[in-house]
Design a protein around this motif. Structure first.
Motif, PDB file in Angstrom:
ATOM      1  N   SER A 113       0.843  -1.187   0.000  1.00 59.52           N
ATOM      2  CA  SER A 113       0.000   0.000   0.000  1.00 59.52           C
ATOM      3  C   SER A 113       0.884   1.245   0.000  1.00 59.52           C
ATOM      4  O   SER A 113       1.948   1.265   0.613  1.00 59.52           O
ATOM      5  CB  SER A 113      -0.885  -0.026   1.246  1.00 59.52           C
ATOM      6  N   TYR A 114       0.424   2.257  -0.716  1.00 64.41           N
ATOM      7  CA  TYR A 114       1.172   3.495  -0.814  1.00 64.41           C
ATOM      8  C   TYR A 114       0.185   4.637  -1.010  1.00 64.41           C
ATOM      9  O   TYR A 114      -0.969   4.434  -1.323  1.00 64.41           O
ATOM     10  CB  TYR A 114       2.175   3.453  -1.977  1.00 64.41           C
ATOM     11  N   ASN A 115       0.678   5.840  -0.802  1.00 64.50           N
ATOM     12  CA  ASN A 115      -0.111   7.047  -1.058  1.00 64.50           C
ATOM     13  C   ASN A 115       0.548   7.818  -2.183  1.00 64.50           C
ATOM     14  O   ASN A 115       1.770   7.826  -2.306  1.00 64.50           O
ATOM     15  CB  ASN A 115      -0.177   7.945   0.183  1.00 64.50           C
ATOM     16  N   ILE A 116      -0.290   8.473  -2.976  1.00 66.85           N
ATOM     17  CA  ILE A 116       0.205   9.372  -4.020  1.00 66.85           C
ATOM     18  C   ILE A 116      -0.546  10.690  -3.867  1.00 66.85           C
ATOM     19  O   ILE A 116      -1.766  10.705  -3.732  1.00 66.85           O
ATOM     20  CB  ILE A 116       0.040   8.763  -5.429  1.00 66.85           C
ATOM     21  N   PHE A 117       0.218  11.776  -3.836  1.00 70.27           N
ATOM     22  CA  PHE A 117      -0.361  13.101  -3.670  1.00 70.27           C
ATOM     23  C   PHE A 117       0.105  13.988  -4.817  1.00 70.27           C
ATOM     24  O   PHE A 117       1.267  13.914  -5.236  1.00 70.27           O
ATOM     25  CB  PHE A 117       0.073  13.736  -2.342  1.00 70.27           C
ATOM     26  N   PHE A 118      -0.777  14.822  -5.300  1.00 75.88           N
ATOM     27  CA  PHE A 118      -0.474  15.796  -6.347  1.00 75.88           C
ATOM     28  C   PHE A 118      -0.616  17.185  -5.734  1.00 75.88           C
ATOM     29  O   PHE A 118      -1.640  17.496  -5.125  1.00 75.88           O
ATOM     30  CB  PHE A 118      -1.434  15.649  -7.528  1.00 75.88           C
ATOM     31  N   TYR A 119       0.407  18.007  -5.894  1.00 72.25           N
ATOM     32  CA  TYR A 119       0.420  19.350  -5.329  1.00 72.25           C
ATOM     33  C   TYR A 119       0.438  20.386  -6.445  1.00 72.25           C
ATOM     34  O   TYR A 119       1.221  20.263  -7.385  1.00 72.25           O
ATOM     35  CB  TYR A 119       1.658  19.561  -4.456  1.00 72.25           C
TER      36      TYR A 119
END
Length: 163
Positions: A113-119
């Motif tokens: 499991s991982y998180n991906i964030f767009f800024y």
């Protein structure tokens, strides 16, 4: 928060929406689409130093690095396209796939499991990928950020395996 910047949403289609649509156009869903990561367009407070660190690879105006000052206190991979050209969009998507593959198949305990964030950083965007672990108590209790001791080994492993 000294040094923090609040970025306001852009009117119409934002840079993040443009990148997200392009990533979906250029790269079909993986066979693991059912295990979709938590995804969020993030326009919250961020500091420029959270996106700086040792460079793993630079290609087509896109930098892949590991954060020196992670938000949560451990492993955070950053993908930073200078402009959203077709080549940069493809490279951004490739770097996302590389880091997801590294995290889910070659990273320590092989996180699933991982998180991906767009800024949205105004004139450019940033992508941050991180494995999903329990938050370190030293960060929760004291807000202390630290770098993993095996950072150089991970950078070497990614370069050797993918570049």
């Amino acid at each position: 928060m000294a040094g923090a910047q609040r970025k306001r949403p852009l009117r119409g289609r934002s840079l993040l929406q443009e990148l997200w649509a392009a990533l979906r156009r250029h790269h079909p869903p993986s066979p693991h689409a059912a295990r979709r990561p938590a995804t969020r367009e993030d326009e919250l407070l961020c500091r420029p130093e959270e996106f700086e660190g040792p460079v793993i690879c630079e290609r087509d105006g896109v930098t892949l690095n590991v954060s020196d000052v992670p938000r949560i206190g451990f492993w955070e991979f950053n993908i930073l396209p200078e402009k959203l050209t077709p080549a940069a969009i493809n490279t951004t998507a490739d770097f996302i796939q590389i880091i997801v593959d590294f995290l889910t198949h070659h990273f320590g305990s092989q996180t699933q499991s991982y998180n991906i964030f767009f800024y949205d950083l105004g004139s450019r965007i940033a992508v941050k990928l991180l494995p999903r672990f329990a938050t370190p108590p030293i960060f929760v209790g004291y807000g202390i950020h630290f770098r993993p001791s095996s950072l150089d080994e991970a950078i070497h492993a990614i370069r050797q395996r993918y570049f």
